[in-house]
Write a protein that holds these residues in place. Structure first.
Motif, short mmCIF file in Angstrom:
data_model
loop_
_atom_site.label_atom_id
_atom_site.label_comp_id
_atom_site.label_asym_id
_atom_site.label_seq_id
_atom_site.Cartn_x
_atom_site.Cartn_y
_atom_site.Cartn_z
N GLU A 498 66.23 11.74 -8.59
CA GLU A 498 64.88 11.30 -8.97
C GLU A 498 63.85 12.38 -8.66
N LEU A 499 63.99 13.05 -7.53
CA LEU A 499 63.03 14.10 -7.19
C LEU A 499 63.13 15.29 -8.14
N VAL A 500 64.34 15.60 -8.60
CA VAL A 500 64.51 16.67 -9.58
C VAL A 500 63.77 16.31 -10.88
N GLU A 501 63.98 15.11 -11.36
CA GLU A 501 63.31 14.69 -12.60
C GLU A 501 61.80 14.64 -12.41
N TYR A 502 61.37 14.23 -11.23
CA TYR A 502 59.94 14.15 -10.93
C TYR A 502 59.32 15.56 -10.92
N LEU A 503 60.06 16.51 -10.35
CA LEU A 503 59.59 17.89 -10.34
C LEU A 503 59.46 18.42 -11.76
N ILE A 504 60.46 18.16 -12.58
CA ILE A 504 60.44 18.66 -13.96
C ILE A 504 59.23 18.12 -14.72
N GLY A 505 58.80 16.90 -14.38
CA GLY A 505 57.68 16.28 -15.07
C GLY A 505 56.32 16.56 -14.48
N ALA A 506 56.20 17.52 -13.56
CA ALA A 506 54.92 17.80 -12.92
C ALA A 506 53.86 18.16 -13.96
N PRO A 507 52.69 17.48 -13.95
CA PRO A 507 51.68 17.71 -14.99
C PRO A 507 50.78 18.91 -14.75
N ASN A 508 50.77 19.45 -13.51
CA ASN A 508 49.91 20.59 -13.21
C ASN A 508 50.49 21.37 -12.03
#
Length: 566
Positions: A498-508
């Protein structure tokens, strides 16, 4: 990736090159390995010749070395993408062509994507898994649609895709071409070679992109040659004798003692330690957690107490290195202290799934500094192993539940690492732990690396200033059971996923930093590796007829910006 690019439309060259660098001459370099058997770097099988991907193949976009992550058009002349980055369209340049004169088309782009993600190395499938559809909208216009609008780096990283000629591969089996010279589109093509021993690349005199801003002042040598050596000591002596021209030194002992003599005193050979500010990533002794002996993180944590970095740095490395404490070392992306602020907010929902130490203890690899000794460390290791269900019986550390001894093998292919591993082995043997060290040749190493046939090995996880999709290949559970991925440790944790996917989706950028720190912290407390060391400079030596630009970008020296001046 986030914000504005540095260079304006139509810029003439990057700031860190010499646009007037003369073309000509030869650059000779060394590779320490047991040869090569392929000119195809895009598949998992075989050993590809050094330099093939760099010199033979152009990509849609090219990165700059003095920005965190900005890309500029190479094969693509322009890019269209909406604010939500749900798709990207690349418009190709009229003059882009392969070495055989055929134009590079949108069909070639689609073909390359489909070929590499179905028959290529597994990393391509992982890297581009969020691409849902590729559509050719015209001879020079191709569109990629995405399954998610969260992954904002996709328009940039598709630009890293090497573009292969569909007409060339239509009559060949991908991955079985061996040493047939392939057709590319880059600044060089393969010239003379001696199978497994040397390979030369010849500059394409009418290279289609040579006057573009992303290529001006680069790739100046007429010939680039790699000579293969099976022993680094021999390679170093060959350099000193003038048999090749440029060397990056990886051994502290060599750097401290071997670069002396008439050629150095007279200035014929120059040595420099060029500072850089690129992330150092993680070099480490990697536990293969697929093996039963390393499934328990408490055991992995305890074994780390056997590595005495301070002793190694003083006695083997001449004090040149700094201990690595992060997977994103030497950058603002590295976690430190205890989680706070936004990073703590990210981690809080996972508190019940994470070790308590993630929130209460700053990660630090075991040390013999500040008055601690190896005896103290081994005492702590013994305490932790006992708590994990181990005991010493008749001088052997065993798991009490099964009676199995605690034993493992360290696989190496660089002989120079033996002097680092052997003290680690000796320390653990004082606790009754049986550590075998096996030195294998580079071909056997590559095969065992690909198939995960090892207990422990030395691994490197390079990082950029803008981590993204490549993190799936390093840590995501989807890559843990696949051969040839970079998930050497076999990390398979739903929180990490989940943290990997969350990192990939960072908006800024700010959010990317905080999400990366959170992932870093969780990985560190998973004890998947025993961190090694890093150096914030490039140690290089070169014969003085090689010249380099005065300006060095944050990513460090790049010999592809150099030239010959006699």
């Amino acid at each position: 990736m986030h914000g504005e690019v540095k260079y304006p439309e139509g810029f003439s060259h990057f700031d860190y090159v010499n646009p007037d660098a003369p073309k000509g001459g030869e650059l000779r370099m060394a590779v320490v390995a047991n040869g090569y058997d392929s000119f195809n770097p895009f598949v998992a099988r075989g050993i590809s010749a050094a330099g093939v991907e760099t010199y033979l193949y152009d990509t849609l976009l090219a990165s700059s070395d003095d920005e965190p992550f900005s890309v500029y058009g190479l094969i693509a002349e322009s890019i269209e993408t909406p604010e939500d980055r749900s798709y990207v369209i690349y418009n190709l340049r009229d003059g882009a062509r392969f070495h055989d004169g055929e134009a590079i088309t949108a069909e070639d782009v689609k073909f390359s994507f489909e070929l590499l993600t179905t028959e290529g190395h597994p990393r391509y499938r992982s890297y581009y898994q969020d691409i849902s559809k590729v559509t050719v909208e015209g001879p020079q216009r191709v569109r990629f649609d995405f399954s998610s609008t969260v992954n904002r780096e996709l328009p940039l990283i598709i630009g890293q895709l090497p573009i292969l000629p569909s007409h060339y591969w239509a009559e060949r089996t991908f991955g079985e071409n061996g040493l047939d010279k392939p057709v590319g589109s880059g600044p060089y093509q393969i010239g003379r070679f001696e199978a497994g021993r040397s390979v030369s690349y010849q500059r394409v005199e009418d290279y289609w992109a040579q006057d573009l801003g992303v290529r001006k002042g680069r790739f100046n040598f007429d010939t680039v040659t790699y000579e293969y050596y099976t022993d680094d000591t021999v390679a170093l002596e060959s350099f000193r004798a003038g048999n090749y021209d440029f060397r990056v030194e990886s051994q502290a002992k060599n750097w401290a003692t071997a670069y002396t003599g008439d050629a150095f005193d007279t200035g014929k050979i120059t040595t420099e330690a060029i500072e850089h500010s690129r992330p150092a990533g993680m070099q480490a002794f990697v536990f293969n957690t697929r093996r039963e002996v390393f499934k328990d993180p408490a055991v992995r944590k305890a074994l780390a107490y056997g590595f005495d970095f301070q002793w190694a740095n003083q006695n083997l490395f001449f004090g040149q290195y700094t201990r690595t404490k992060s997977y994103f070392e030497n950058s603002e992306l590295a976690s430190s202290g205890l989680p706070a602020g936004r990073e703590l907010e990210i981690l809080e929902p996972y508190r019940d799934q994470l070790p308590e130490a993630v929130f209460t203890t700053e990660y630090a690899p075991p040390s013999t500094g500040d008055g601690r000794t190896m005896r103290d460390n081994l005492r702590d290791a013994l305490t932790q192993l006992r708590a994990a269900g181990y005991a010493i019986e008749d001088g052997t550390m065993i798991k009490k539940a099964t009676g199995e001894p605690l034993a493992f093998e360290v696989m190496l292919f660089q002989k120079t690492f033996e002097r680092v591993i052997l003290p680690f082995k000796n320390n653990l043997e004082k606790l009754g732990i049986d550590v075998a060290v096996r030195l294998v040749d580079s071909n056997q190493y590559a095969e065992r690396w690909r198939t995960r046939d090892f207990d422990m090995t030395v691994g490197v996880f390079p990082q950029s200033d803008s981590p993204g999709n490549e993190q799936r290949g390093y840590w995501h559970s989807s890559s843990a059971k696949q051969d040839a991925t970079r998930n050497l440790a076999g990390v398979s944790d739903p929180v990490v996923d989940e943290l990997v996917e969350y990192l990939i989706g960072a908006p800024n950028r700010d959010e990317l930093v905080q999400r990366t720190r959170a992932l870093d912290r969780v990985l560190l407390h998973g004890h998947y590796v025993i961190p090694n060391w890093f150096l914030a400079s490039d140690r290089i030596a070169y014969w003085s007829f090689l010249k380099r630009p005065e300006s060095v970008p944050k990513n460090g020296a790049d010999v592809n910006n150099w030239w010959v001046e006699r």
